[in-house]
Enzyme design. Structure first.
Site, mmCIF file in Angstrom:
data_model
loop_
_atom_site.group_PDB
_atom_site.id
_atom_site.type_symbol
_atom_site.label_atom_id
_atom_site.label_comp_id
_atom_site.label_asym_id
_atom_site.label_seq_id
_atom_site.Cartn_x
_atom_site.Cartn_y
_atom_site.Cartn_z
ATOM 1 N N HIS A 181 -11.273 -23.493 -81.864
ATOM 2 C CA HIS A 181 -11.505 -23.194 -80.438
ATOM 3 C C HIS A 181 -10.150 -22.967 -79.762
ATOM 4 O O HIS A 181 -9.168 -23.637 -80.086
ATOM 5 C CB HIS A 181 -12.260 -24.341 -79.763
ATOM 6 C CG HIS A 181 -12.700 -23.987 -78.376
ATOM 7 N ND1 HIS A 181 -11.846 -24.019 -77.308
ATOM 8 C CD2 HIS A 181 -13.884 -23.540 -77.895
ATOM 9 C CE1 HIS A 181 -12.495 -23.620 -76.220
ATOM 10 N NE2 HIS A 181 -13.734 -23.325 -76.554
ATOM 11 N N GLU A 237 -8.946 -23.844 -77.020
ATOM 12 C CA GLU A 237 -8.313 -25.014 -76.393
ATOM 13 C C GLU A 237 -7.540 -25.817 -77.432
ATOM 14 O O GLU A 237 -6.504 -26.403 -77.135
ATOM 15 C CB GLU A 237 -9.379 -25.870 -75.679
ATOM 16 C CG GLU A 237 -9.776 -25.222 -74.359
ATOM 17 C CD GLU A 237 -11.186 -25.524 -73.899
ATOM 18 O OE1 GLU A 237 -11.824 -26.454 -74.402
ATOM 19 O OE2 GLU A 237 -11.648 -24.783 -73.000
ATOM 20 N N LYS A 261 -17.457 -29.989 -74.868
ATOM 21 C CA LYS A 261 -16.038 -30.343 -74.724
ATOM 22 C C LYS A 261 -15.896 -31.862 -74.484
ATOM 23 O O LYS A 261 -16.728 -32.628 -74.972
ATOM 24 C CB LYS A 261 -15.395 -29.502 -73.622
ATOM 25 C CG LYS A 261 -15.656 -27.999 -73.842
ATOM 26 C CD LYS A 261 -14.833 -27.100 -72.991
ATOM 27 C CE LYS A 261 -15.176 -25.653 -73.308
ATOM 28 N NZ LYS A 261 -14.387 -24.705 -72.570
ATOM 29 N N GLY A 316 -14.028 -20.825 -68.838
ATOM 30 C CA GLY A 316 -13.971 -21.780 -67.728
ATOM 31 C C GLY A 316 -13.411 -21.193 -66.447
ATOM 32 O O GLY A 316 -13.083 -21.925 -65.515
ATOM 33 N N ASN A 365 -21.173 -26.117 -76.140
ATOM 34 C CA ASN A 365 -19.937 -26.845 -76.418
ATOM 35 C C ASN A 365 -19.648 -27.737 -75.216
ATOM 36 O O ASN A 365 -19.197 -27.269 -74.185
ATOM 37 C CB ASN A 365 -18.803 -25.824 -76.641
ATOM 38 C CG ASN A 365 -17.452 -26.486 -76.795
ATOM 39 O OD1 ASN A 365 -17.356 -27.695 -76.985
ATOM 40 N ND2 ASN A 365 -16.391 -25.690 -76.714
ATOM 41 N N SER A 390 -17.519 -18.132 -69.838
ATOM 42 C CA SER A 390 -18.273 -18.081 -68.574
ATOM 43 C C SER A 390 -19.661 -17.451 -68.719
ATOM 44 O O SER A 390 -20.097 -16.688 -67.853
ATOM 45 C CB SER A 390 -17.456 -17.377 -67.491
ATOM 46 O OG SER A 390 -16.252 -18.086 -67.258
ATOM 47 N N GLU A 393 -14.168 -15.264 -78.088
ATOM 48 C CA GLU A 393 -14.001 -15.856 -76.760
ATOM 49 C C GLU A 393 -12.668 -15.416 -76.165
ATOM 50 O O GLU A 393 -11.609 -15.963 -76.522
ATOM 51 C CB GLU A 393 -14.005 -17.388 -76.864
ATOM 52 C CG GLU A 393 -15.285 -17.958 -77.397
ATOM 53 C CD GLU A 393 -15.462 -19.403 -76.950
ATOM 54 O OE1 GLU A 393 -16.455 -19.663 -76.275
ATOM 55 O OE2 GLU A 393 -14.602 -20.237 -77.263
#
Ligand code: PGA
Length: 259
Positions: free
Chosen positions: A101, A103, A13, A179, A11, A219, A173
């Site tokens: 996702h 985010e 991003k 991240g 991904n 991560s 996730e």
């Protein structure tokens, strides 16, 4: 039921322009050989502006990596300025679309109802949704991981039949691990991925649970992938930061050699 094919997804991003994206795929293609591709399905999720460039490259060079997107809208077309629909993606040979996702849920306010509509649209256009679920740090501290993840699965898979769910990918996730350099321990990741499979079994039946592929994300690096992939309910990984660098992503895809 045949064994589930492992799946590692990059991904990207909101990173890389189309020149950089092409370079990354070319470098990656030198590092992954036939045997790697026979062992793991590799999907790449560029930003929308780079999809056509990557599609052309994969096609021209006959590269076995699969094309993915990071998001799509739930409507096929209409007055949705700035949005991209599932049929637009499928026309570009996109095969996988990340839906929900964290985010997008946390920073853009995407709701479970919208994620559910996106999953249905992706399936309707014969692509595979990668449905992302996971808890925040606060929810984890409040022992609410299970209720959050089960609630997301119930809502995001509402009205999706068992046979369709069997063909899907679900990415667990934990938001606190994305991240941040913090990774769930392999045992913790397994516990929640096992919960995801049990929940799919309860909601959609045993065959759906046996077929659905479950990824861990947060991560993931070359140094932790082997242990993560050794867990019984983990079939793959959704990789952010480490997928932007050809060598680290290739080493993750070659996880079987890292043990
Ligand atoms: P990360 O991102 O690997 O950079 O933690 C994972 C993701 O957001 O899918």
């Amino acid at each position: 039921m045949a064994a589930r094919m492992p799946i590692i997804s990059g991904n990207w991003k909101m990173n890389l322009n189309h020149f950089e994206a092409i370079q990354l795929v070319q470098k990656l293609s030198y590092q992954l050989d036939k045997e790697d591709h026979a062992n793991v399905e590799v999907t790449l999720h560029p930003s929308f502006t780079n999809i056509r460039s990557i599609q052309t490259l994969l096609d021209a060079d006959g590269l076995p990596m699969k094309l993915g997107a990071q998001n799509c809208h739930w409507d096929d077309s209409g007055a949705w300025t700035g949005e991209i629909s599932a049929p637009m993606l499928s026309k570009l040979q996109v095969q996988y679309v990340i839906c929900g996702h964290s985010e997008r849920r946390e920073l853009i306010g995407e709701t479970d109802e919208q994620v559910n509509a996106k999953v249905k649209s992706v399936l309707k256009h014969e692509m595979t949704p990668i449905l992302a679920v996971g808890e925040t740090q606060e929810e984890r501290d409040a022992d609410a991981t299970e209720s959050k993840v089960v609630g997301q699965l119930e809502a995001d898979l509402a009205g999706v039949g068992g046979a369709k769910v069997a063909s899907m990918v679900i990415a667990y996730e934990p938001i606190w691990a994305i991240g941040t350099g913090l990774t769930a321990t392999p045992a913790d990741a397994q516990a929640v991925c096992g919960l995801v499979r049990d929940t799919v079994s309860k909601l959609k039946g045993k065959e759906a649970a046996a077929g659905v592929r479950i990824q861990y994300g947060g991560s993931v690096k070359p140094t932790n992938i082997f242990e993560i992939m050794s867990q019984k309910d983990i079939d793959g990984a959704l990789v952010g930061g480490a997928s932007l660098e050809a060598e680290s992503f290739a080493r993750i895809c070659q996880y079987r050699l890292q043990g």
